[in-house]
Write an enzyme that holds these catalytic residues in place. Sequence first.
Site, mmCIF file in Angstrom:
data_model
loop_
_atom_site.group_PDB
_atom_site.id
_atom_site.type_symbol
_atom_site.label_atom_id
_atom_site.label_comp_id
_atom_site.label_asym_id
_atom_site.label_seq_id
_atom_site.Cartn_x
_atom_site.Cartn_y
_atom_site.Cartn_z
ATOM 1 N N LYS A 165 14.955 14.550 -36.191
ATOM 2 C CA LYS A 165 14.418 15.746 -36.833
ATOM 3 C C LYS A 165 13.810 15.443 -38.198
ATOM 4 C CE LYS A 165 17.161 19.344 -34.566
ATOM 5 N NZ LYS A 165 18.153 20.427 -34.755
ATOM 6 N N HIS A 215 20.019 16.295 -25.167
ATOM 7 C CA HIS A 215 19.388 17.551 -24.742
ATOM 8 C C HIS A 215 19.001 17.530 -23.255
ATOM 9 C CE1 HIS A 215 19.302 19.738 -28.478
ATOM 10 N NE2 HIS A 215 18.799 18.701 -29.118
#
Length: 305
Positions: A165, A215
Amino acid sequence: DHEGRFTLSEGRGLTILNLRPGEMVGRSVEEIYARSPSMINSIYRALQGEAHSEVIDVSGIQLDSWFSPVQSTDGQPQGVIGVSTDVTARKQAEDQLQNALRQLSEAYEATIEGWAKALELRERETAGHSRRVVELTLELARRMDMPEEQMQAVRYGALLHDIGKLAVPDHILLKPSSLSEDEWKIMRQHPIYSMQLLSGIAYLHAAIDIPYNHHESWDGAGYPRGLKGEEIPLSARIFAAVDVWDALTSNRPYRLAWSREATLTHICRQSGSKFDPQVVLTFTELIQSPPWERWPEIHETANKD
């Protein structure tokens, strides 16, 4: 001999004791090694019939010592043969190497902790998230029978699970409202960014599984690669449940924390779709057992203490 008196002595190592060959003959073990009870004990172990070797400190000198009992034909102890070699320089080199490895390991730890902290400082709403999920992930991994030698990689992976991120633009990462479809496409790239960032760091290769794959979904509907079932590394399947648990039971600017019961129900409902059913089963047992039935409250209290 069997009375603990020397019958023969030779070798350069006698200078350690300030003796010349022959000066030990007829003298007792207790007299010669009065300042080294470890040597006395080791010799008497051999006199009792135990062949063995060990490194013994004699006046600051490290002696790699080997002892073998000598017996008569009827099996009675007659004495001991022993050889000692000065390995002080080798032991000092080994200690220096161990110290260097410890310092290197501490530097690795500080670097990884720093990266995780940097991400939390940037994404302020998730403060403390990385540290909380580490403890729960490690405990769940052990209950899933992951080998202990893999725990360090699991720990690093959990700490750095969202490191990708850092490559997501602020206007997307920090956006207070819902993301557009185009913005979601960029956000969903962060596992790939994590893999690209960590793959060039040799000591973190084994830790990539969680940042790259947490994820993914059990039914294949996840991202970035659409892995399905056991194609997803076990550590990532474990972490996926812990990640959702911590996210939902923590306050966010746009919503209050869910209750433990509601969060656990949500995770159980997605067993077989988002989550590995066995992971969900083990996680449910874990989170309902002491002391985890009070998590994350106990974590926050411990940090304040």
